[in-house]
Design a protein around this motif. Sequence first.
Motif, PDB file in Angstrom:
ATOM      1  N   LEU A   1      -3.812  57.445  42.462  1.00  0.00           N
ATOM      2  CA  LEU A   1      -3.877  57.712  43.897  1.00  0.00           C
ATOM      3  C   LEU A   1      -3.105  56.658  44.683  1.00  0.00           C
ATOM      4  O   LEU A   1      -2.413  56.975  45.646  1.00  0.00           O
ATOM      5  CB  LEU A   1      -5.343  57.741  44.357  1.00  0.00           C
ATOM      6  CG  LEU A   1      -6.082  59.070  44.182  1.00  0.00           C
ATOM      7  CD1 LEU A   1      -7.562  58.888  44.463  1.00  0.00           C
ATOM      8  CD2 LEU A   1      -5.500  60.130  45.111  1.00  0.00           C
ATOM      9  N   ALA A   2      -3.274  55.411  44.271  1.00  0.00           N
ATOM     10  CA  ALA A   2      -2.566  54.334  44.965  1.00  0.00           C
ATOM     11  C   ALA A   2      -1.057  54.567  44.900  1.00  0.00           C
ATOM     12  O   ALA A   2      -0.336  54.371  45.891  1.00  0.00           O
ATOM     13  CB  ALA A   2      -2.926  52.987  44.343  1.00  0.00           C
ATOM     14  N   SER A   3      -0.595  55.005  43.729  1.00  0.00           N
ATOM     15  CA  SER A   3       0.839  55.271  43.551  1.00  0.00           C
ATOM     16  C   SER A   3       1.284  56.446  44.419  1.00  0.00           C
ATOM     17  O   SER A   3       2.312  56.387  45.088  1.00  0.00           O
ATOM     18  CB  SER A   3       1.131  55.570  42.074  1.00  0.00           C
ATOM     19  OG  SER A   3       2.483  55.939  41.900  1.00  0.00           O
ATOM     20  N   LEU A   4       0.481  57.538  44.422  1.00  0.00           N
ATOM     21  CA  LEU A   4       0.841  58.727  45.198  1.00  0.00           C
ATOM     22  C   LEU A   4       0.830  58.423  46.697  1.00  0.00           C
ATOM     23  O   LEU A   4       1.734  58.848  47.431  1.00  0.00           O
ATOM     24  CB  LEU A   4      -0.126  59.866  44.882  1.00  0.00           C
ATOM     25  CG  LEU A   4       0.146  61.199  45.591  1.00  0.00           C
ATOM     26  CD1 LEU A   4       1.542  61.711  45.268  1.00  0.00           C
ATOM     27  CD2 LEU A   4      -0.914  62.240  45.224  1.00  0.00           C
ATOM     28  N   ILE A   5      -0.189  57.690  47.167  1.00  0.00           N
ATOM     29  CA  ILE A   5      -0.266  57.326  48.593  1.00  0.00           C
ATOM     30  C   ILE A   5       0.979  56.536  49.002  1.00  0.00           C
ATOM     31  O   ILE A   5       1.558  56.780  50.067  1.00  0.00           O
ATOM     32  CB  ILE A   5      -1.551  56.513  48.869  1.00  0.00           C
ATOM     33  CG1 ILE A   5      -2.783  57.405  48.737  1.00  0.00           C
ATOM     34  CG2 ILE A   5      -1.504  55.878  50.256  1.00  0.00           C
ATOM     35  CD1 ILE A   5      -4.109  56.656  48.742  1.00  0.00           C
ATOM     36  N   HIS A   6       1.380  55.630  48.126  1.00  0.00           N
ATOM     37  CA  HIS A   6       2.579  54.838  48.417  1.00  0.00           C
ATOM     38  C   HIS A   6       3.820  55.723  48.458  1.00  0.00           C
ATOM     39  O   HIS A   6       4.678  55.559  49.355  1.00  0.00           O
ATOM     40  CB  HIS A   6       2.737  53.747  47.353  1.00  0.00           C
ATOM     41  CG  HIS A   6       3.957  52.896  47.531  1.00  0.00           C
ATOM     42  ND1 HIS A   6       4.094  52.000  48.579  1.00  0.00           N
ATOM     43  CD2 HIS A   6       5.121  52.829  46.802  1.00  0.00           C
ATOM     44  CE1 HIS A   6       5.277  51.415  48.486  1.00  0.00           C
ATOM     45  NE2 HIS A   6       5.915  51.891  47.429  1.00  0.00           N
ATOM     46  N   GLN A   7       3.926  56.673  47.531  1.00  0.00           N
ATOM     47  CA  GLN A   7       5.098  57.559  47.492  1.00  0.00           C
ATOM     48  C   GLN A   7       5.160  58.483  48.701  1.00  0.00           C
ATOM     49  O   GLN A   7       6.248  58.864  49.160  1.00  0.00           O
ATOM     50  CB  GLN A   7       5.069  58.409  46.216  1.00  0.00           C
ATOM     51  CG  GLN A   7       5.265  57.628  44.920  1.00  0.00           C
ATOM     52  CD  GLN A   7       5.130  58.524  43.703  1.00  0.00           C
ATOM     53  OE1 GLN A   7       5.858  59.505  43.556  1.00  0.00           O
ATOM     54  NE2 GLN A   7       4.182  58.207  42.828  1.00  0.00           N
ATOM     55  N   LEU A   8       3.981  58.861  49.222  1.00  0.00           N
ATOM     56  CA  LEU A   8       3.935  59.814  50.332  1.00  0.00           C
ATOM     57  C   LEU A   8       4.173  59.162  51.694  1.00  0.00           C
ATOM     58  O   LEU A   8       4.407  59.863  52.686  1.00  0.00           O
ATOM     59  CB  LEU A   8       2.580  60.531  50.357  1.00  0.00           C
ATOM     60  CG  LEU A   8       2.333  61.557  49.249  1.00  0.00           C
ATOM     61  CD1 LEU A   8       0.909  62.075  49.327  1.00  0.00           C
ATOM     62  CD2 LEU A   8       3.316  62.717  49.355  1.00  0.00           C
TER      63      LEU A   8
ATOM     64  N   TYR B   1       6.837  60.284  54.062  1.00  0.00           N
ATOM     65  CA  TYR B   1       6.720  61.678  54.513  1.00  0.00           C
ATOM     66  C   TYR B   1       5.459  61.912  55.358  1.00  0.00           C
ATOM     67  O   TYR B   1       5.092  63.067  55.619  1.00  0.00           O
ATOM     68  CB  TYR B   1       6.714  62.630  53.303  1.00  0.00           C
ATOM     69  CG  TYR B   1       7.878  62.422  52.372  1.00  0.00           C
ATOM     70  CD1 TYR B   1       9.138  62.947  52.670  1.00  0.00           C
ATOM     71  CD2 TYR B   1       7.733  61.691  51.190  1.00  0.00           C
ATOM     72  CE1 TYR B   1      10.217  62.748  51.814  1.00  0.00           C
ATOM     73  CE2 TYR B   1       8.803  61.488  50.335  1.00  0.00           C
ATOM     74  CZ  TYR B   1      10.047  62.014  50.649  1.00  0.00           C
ATOM     75  OH  TYR B   1      11.104  61.826  49.810  1.00  0.00           O
ATOM     76  N   ASP B   2       4.806  60.842  55.801  1.00  0.00           N
ATOM     77  CA  ASP B   2       3.558  60.981  56.561  1.00  0.00           C
ATOM     78  C   ASP B   2       3.711  61.901  57.767  1.00  0.00           C
ATOM     79  O   ASP B   2       2.868  62.771  58.019  1.00  0.00           O
ATOM     80  CB  ASP B   2       3.060  59.608  57.037  1.00  0.00           C
ATOM     81  CG  ASP B   2       2.301  58.869  55.941  1.00  0.00           C
ATOM     82  OD1 ASP B   2       1.958  59.501  54.925  1.00  0.00           O
ATOM     83  OD2 ASP B   2       2.044  57.652  56.105  1.00  0.00           O
ATOM     84  N   SER B   3       4.765  61.716  58.531  1.00  0.00           N
ATOM     85  CA  SER B   3       4.958  62.521  59.750  1.00  0.00           C
ATOM     86  C   SER B   3       5.117  64.009  59.409  1.00  0.00           C
ATOM     87  O   SER B   3       4.625  64.867  60.152  1.00  0.00           O
ATOM     88  CB  SER B   3       6.169  62.027  60.530  1.00  0.00           C
ATOM     89  OG  SER B   3       7.341  62.086  59.728  1.00  0.00           O
ATOM     90  N   LEU B   4       5.790  64.325  58.294  1.00  0.00           N
ATOM     91  CA  LEU B   4       5.977  65.711  57.867  1.00  0.00           C
ATOM     92  C   LEU B   4       4.621  66.360  57.577  1.00  0.00           C
ATOM     93  O   LEU B   4       4.315  67.465  58.063  1.00  0.00           O
ATOM     94  CB  LEU B   4       6.866  65.743  56.618  1.00  0.00           C
ATOM     95  CG  LEU B   4       7.016  67.098  55.912  1.00  0.00           C
ATOM     96  CD1 LEU B   4       7.768  68.079  56.792  1.00  0.00           C
ATOM     97  CD2 LEU B   4       7.709  66.921  54.561  1.00  0.00           C
TER      98      LEU B   4
ATOM     99  N   LEU C   1       0.521  69.997  47.496  1.00  0.00           N
ATOM    100  CA  LEU C   1       0.745  68.649  47.998  1.00  0.00           C
ATOM    101  C   LEU C   1       0.136  68.483  49.401  1.00  0.00           C
ATOM    102  O   LEU C   1      -0.368  67.411  49.739  1.00  0.00           O
ATOM    103  CB  LEU C   1       2.242  68.345  48.028  1.00  0.00           C
ATOM    104  CG  LEU C   1       2.662  66.870  47.890  1.00  0.00           C
ATOM    105  CD1 LEU C   1       2.021  66.217  46.681  1.00  0.00           C
ATOM    106  CD2 LEU C   1       4.174  66.764  47.818  1.00  0.00           C
ATOM    107  N   VAL C   2       0.155  69.552  50.206  1.00  0.00           N
ATOM    108  CA  VAL C   2      -0.439  69.486  51.550  1.00  0.00           C
ATOM    109  C   VAL C   2      -1.955  69.362  51.439  1.00  0.00           C
ATOM    110  O   VAL C   2      -2.588  68.584  52.147  1.00  0.00           O
ATOM    111  CB  VAL C   2      -0.053  70.726  52.381  1.00  0.00           C
ATOM    112  CG1 VAL C   2      -0.809  70.737  53.715  1.00  0.00           C
ATOM    113  CG2 VAL C   2       1.450  70.751  52.635  1.00  0.00           C
ATOM    114  N   THR C   3      -2.537  70.146  50.544  1.00  0.00           N
ATOM    115  CA  THR C   3      -3.986  70.082  50.323  1.00  0.00           C
ATOM    116  C   THR C   3      -4.399  68.693  49.854  1.00  0.00           C
ATOM    117  O   THR C   3      -5.382  68.115  50.336  1.00  0.00           O
ATOM    118  CB  THR C   3      -4.419  71.124  49.279  1.00  0.00           C
ATOM    119  OG1 THR C   3      -4.039  72.428  49.736  1.00  0.00           O
ATOM    120  CG2 THR C   3      -5.925  71.086  49.043  1.00  0.00           C
TER     121      THR C   3
END
Length: 506
Positions: free
Chosen positions: A297-304, A307-310, A334-336
């Motif tokens: 999760l930490a890795s995915l949060i960092h990758q996202l 794209y936060d605004s999207l 990915l949105v979910t």
Amino acid sequence: MSVEHHVYHFEAYPLLAFVPMGKKNKRIRTLGQKVQKGIIHRVHEQIKRKVAALSSEDIKKLQTFIDQDSEAVLPVPLDREDELYPQLIKPELLLWNSFSSMHGLPIHQTLLYPEHYLQLSSEKLDHHLDQVIRDYLFCAELAQKSRDEWESEIIEAFKRHPFIQLARKKREVIEAVERMNRSPLISLLNTPEDLSYWRHRVGVVLRAYRDIPSEWLWGDFACHHEREMLFHSSESQIEYHCEECAYSIYYQVDEKKVYLNEEVNMERARKRIVTIERQFNEMVEKTPRLLEKIEELASLIHQLEPYDSLFEEALKLEEYVTDAELASIDKPQLVTTYKQIRHVVLPEKRGGSPLMWLSNVSTETIEPFKPRKRLPALSEAEITHVRRYLETLTTLHQSEYADEDVYVEIKQKPVSYGQVKSLISFVASNENDPLHVVTKVLTGQATNAIRAQGLHENNAFGMLEDWEEKHVVKIIKQLEKDELLKKLSKGYAKTDKAKDLLEISE
């Protein structure tokens, strides 16, 4: 002293100080009838015997407390008729208090002894006076310092209490256990039997900490409410009490120590706080997949993050689209997932005692943490999918719906967008009217109350006259579910989503 302007002396009773009782009783002229003189003579003789058994130091303390310019060691109250008041004064009434010379001492039943000493037998009076002298001696000793000095002394002793010192030393662990015990993540630990046992032990171990109000335990060693002192002369003890917190500590004057309402075995307390931390960490060791998921999760949060605004824009537009429309769109996983993890907070340092850092993990749902939950991989194709999804939402959001288009069907009866707009406008403009009034207006029922408000002249009156009231309620509840109406204490208000719908339609 506090009663120096109220004391009267009679030569026949040098050990007694007579004081007027009551607001309208300013002075004493003489003692009452012969019968009462006989009683007061009996009291004086018993006091004389008791004083003879006291040390000169104790006698001096009593005299200073009552009236330092006389031999008196006990105040005796008289009423307006110069008759003996039936109860003696508790020393707490005199301690650290001052009284106006324009009035007698105030009458507070809680500060008078409950015994009516005029009616006691010689034996019972003797026992009663023993208690009274003991109480006066204790308060006379306390009177040698100010209330503030005693309060500071009590608080300092509270700080020194071994259990309070242990709590302060182990505060991080205690608070981590409390947070973890409330965390949704705890349900993912192996095994259920271990978790149940740990929670039981936490209840046992932390009970003593939970019994102490947090302001006392973690603040400045006392709350900010008004606190009172209660005196227990037989134990040489001051009870320091807060009514608001419903909490007391007990200061032993002779020992200069504070005792808690329930003392704990300190050796056991030290071991137990260490044990519950160790037991929790052992459960984490049995659940390695949870730690792996947190790192994923930490890795995915960092990758996202780029794209936060999207994603935020997509989630915002979802609020303006009906459930039926959303169901017809290919929504990216990915949105979910982003919606589930957008408010997840992970501590930067995830090493050392798992209890200490896991307790700082914050999440609104455990879905992304579940061991078998596969997190979607971030790829250019997935981001493209999200952008297309956003475009679709934008198109739906900006579509101009014709008034005759069907918004929803209730019991096979269609409700058009035009009717929905009218419904929202009417319901929101009458937000002080309860639901049953709104449904009667919409179904065209002109009751006296509705006529009195002029609602029968509203354009919405009778809009759904061929509908049953319960079905009209379903429409309004559906609009609330679709976030077009917001429930208030009585009626409803329109939401930003509703305002947006009305603007698009205009």
